[in-house]
Design an enzyme around this catalytic site. Structure first.
Site, PDB file in Angstrom:
ATOM      1  N   HIS A   1     -57.870  58.522 -41.024  1.00 44.20           N
ATOM      2  CA  HIS A   1     -57.291  57.259 -41.490  1.00 44.20           C
ATOM      3  C   HIS A   1     -55.868  57.444 -42.018  1.00 44.20           C
ATOM      4  CE1 HIS A   1     -61.516  56.212 -41.265  1.00 44.20           C
ATOM      5  NE2 HIS A   1     -61.223  54.939 -41.451  1.00 44.20           N
TER       6      HIS A   1
ATOM      7  N   GLU B   1     -61.881  48.539 -29.521  1.00 46.33           N
ATOM      8  CA  GLU B   1     -60.424  48.434 -29.411  1.00 46.33           C
ATOM      9  C   GLU B   1     -59.943  48.410 -27.970  1.00 46.33           C
ATOM     10  OE1 GLU B   1     -61.120  49.493 -33.585  1.00 46.33           O
ATOM     11  OE2 GLU B   1     -61.948  50.198 -31.669  1.00 46.33           O
TER      12      GLU B   1
END
Length: 327
Positions: free
Chosen positions: A129, A60
Site C-alpha cells: 500500500h 480493477e
C-alpha cells in the site's frame, strides 16, 4: 476565498465537471454510497445518480477496461483507485489499451480518461500500500502523468485532466488529503504540462513533486536562516516534463538537486538527470544530485519506514554540500 481541505478540493473539481458536462462519470470501488476511501466522492451519487457514480466489483482490470471502452464512445470516465497500488492489476488495460489506442486507431478514437487515487508512502500502510506507481508508467507512451501537491493545484489540475482528450494518470498522496488552503470562489484551471516555481532563488535548483514538495519547503526554512537561497520547482507534470521551466532555472543556478519519494533505481530522478544532461550539461557546475527512496519494499515498522524515504534534514545537508563545491 474559502478554506478547503485537499480531498474536498478534489471533490469540488469532480462535482463542477460533472455539472458542466453530462458525459463525465465516476467509477470505482466504494465511490458511491461509501463516498470513496478518502471521501473524495462523498454524496455525489445523491446528486448525480448511481449510473454516473458507479460502484464496481473488486476487479480493477475489468472496470478499467470498461472505462477505456466508455472513453472510446465519447464519455469521460474518472476511475478512482482505492489505492493506486491496486492498479497494477489493470496495467495491461492502462498501457496497452488506454495509452496506445489513440495512436493505433490512427486517431479515430480519443481516450478522455482520468485515473486518480491515493498513493505514496503513508504511515505504516505496509509495502503493497506504499507504492509509487508514477515510475512504473513513465515508459508507457500515450499517457500523461500528473502529481498534485496542494489543494489549489489539486482542484485546477483535476478539472484540466477531466477535460483533456488523452488518458491522464492523476497521482494524489495519501498524506496530503487533510491539507488546507484558501481557494478562489471563481472557476480556475491549472495546466497539466507546466511546473510551478514554488520559490525563486539563485544558489541551487531543487526539483521535486507531490509530498516531497512539503519536505523541501520545510528544509528551505532552515536553509534560509543559514543564508542559502535555493530555487524550488514543483514538477507537477511528470510526463511530459516541463523542460523549459527546468532549463531556465538550471541556466540561473547551475546546480541541481532532485528530491523524490520514488525509489532510486529507474525513478523519476533518473529520467530527469538524463534529460538535464542531454539538454543543459554545459550549464552545470556540478553533477546533478538525487535524493530518492531506498530500493526496498517499504517496511511496516514506523521507524524503518521513515528511514526509507528522504527527510528534510537530508535535503539541508545536500544543499550545504553542493553549495560548498568550488568550480
Amino acid at each position: 476565498m474559502a478554506e478547503t481541505l485537499f480531498f474536498n478540493a478534489l471533490r469540488e473539481a469532480i462535482d463542477e465537471e460533472m455539472a458542466r458536462d453530462p458525459s463525465v462519470f465516476v467509477l470505482g470501488e466504494d465511490v458511491g454510497h461509501y463516498g470513496g476511501s478518502y471521501k473524495v466522492t462523498k454524496d455525489l451519487y445523491k446528486k448525480y445518480g448511481e449510473l454516473r457514480v458507479l460502484d464496481t466489483p473488486i476487479a480493477e482490470n475489468s472496470f478499467t477496461g470498461m472505462a477505456v471502452g466508455a472513453a472510446m464512445t465519447g464519455l469521460r470516465p474518472i476511475i478512482e483507485g482505492m489505492n493506486m497500488g491496486f492498479l497494477l492489476l489493470a496495467f495491461n488495460q492502462i498501457s496497452n489499451n488506454a495509452g496506445m489506442l489513440r495512436y493505433t486507431s490512427g486517431g479515430n478514437f480519443k481516450i478522455p480518461l482520468v485515473i486518480r487515487g491515493p498513493g505514496g508512502v503513508g504511515r505504516q500502510l505496509g509495502a503493497e500500500h506504499s507504492q509509487r506507481l508514477e515510475t512504473y508508467f513513465q515508459a508507457v507512451p500515450g499517457l500523461k502523468i500528473v502529481t498534485c501537491s496542494t489543494p489549489y493545484n489539486a482542484k485546477g489540475l483535476l478539472k484540466s485532466a477531466i477535460r483533456d482528450d488523452n488518458p491522464v494518470l492523476f497521482f494524489e498522496h495519501v498524506l496530503l488529503y487533510n491539507l488546507k488552503e484558501n481557494l478562489p470562489d471563481e472557476e480556475y484551471l491549472v495546466p497539466l504540462d507546466k511546473a510551478e516555481i514554488v520559490r525563486r532563488g539563485k544558489d541551487v535548483t531543487i526539483l521535486t513533486y507531490s509530498r516531497m514538495r512539503h519536505h523541501v519547503v520545510q528544509a528551505v526554512k532552515a536553509l534560509e536562516k543559514q543564508g542559502y537561497d535555493p530555487e524550488v520547482i514543483d514538477l507537477i507534470s511528470l510526463k511530459p516534463l516541463d523542460l523549459e521551466t527546468i532549463g531556465a532555472s538550471v541556466r540561473k543556478t547551475h546546480k541541481v538537486i532532485i528530491v523524490e519519494e520514488a525509489m532510486r533505481t529507474g525513478g523519476i530522478a533518473a529520467e530527469l538527470i538524463a534529460s538535464i544532461n542531454d539538454r543543459f550539461f554545459d550549464e552545470l557546475d556540478a553533477p546533478v544530485l538525487r535524493l530518492s527512496s531506498q530500493d526496498i519494499p517499504t517496511p511496516y515498522n514506523g521507524t524503518l519506514e521513515r528511514l526509507t524515504i528522504v527527510q528534510p534534514e537530508q535535503i539541508v545537508e545536500a544543499v550545504q554540500k553542493m553549495i560548498a563545491l568550488r568550480v
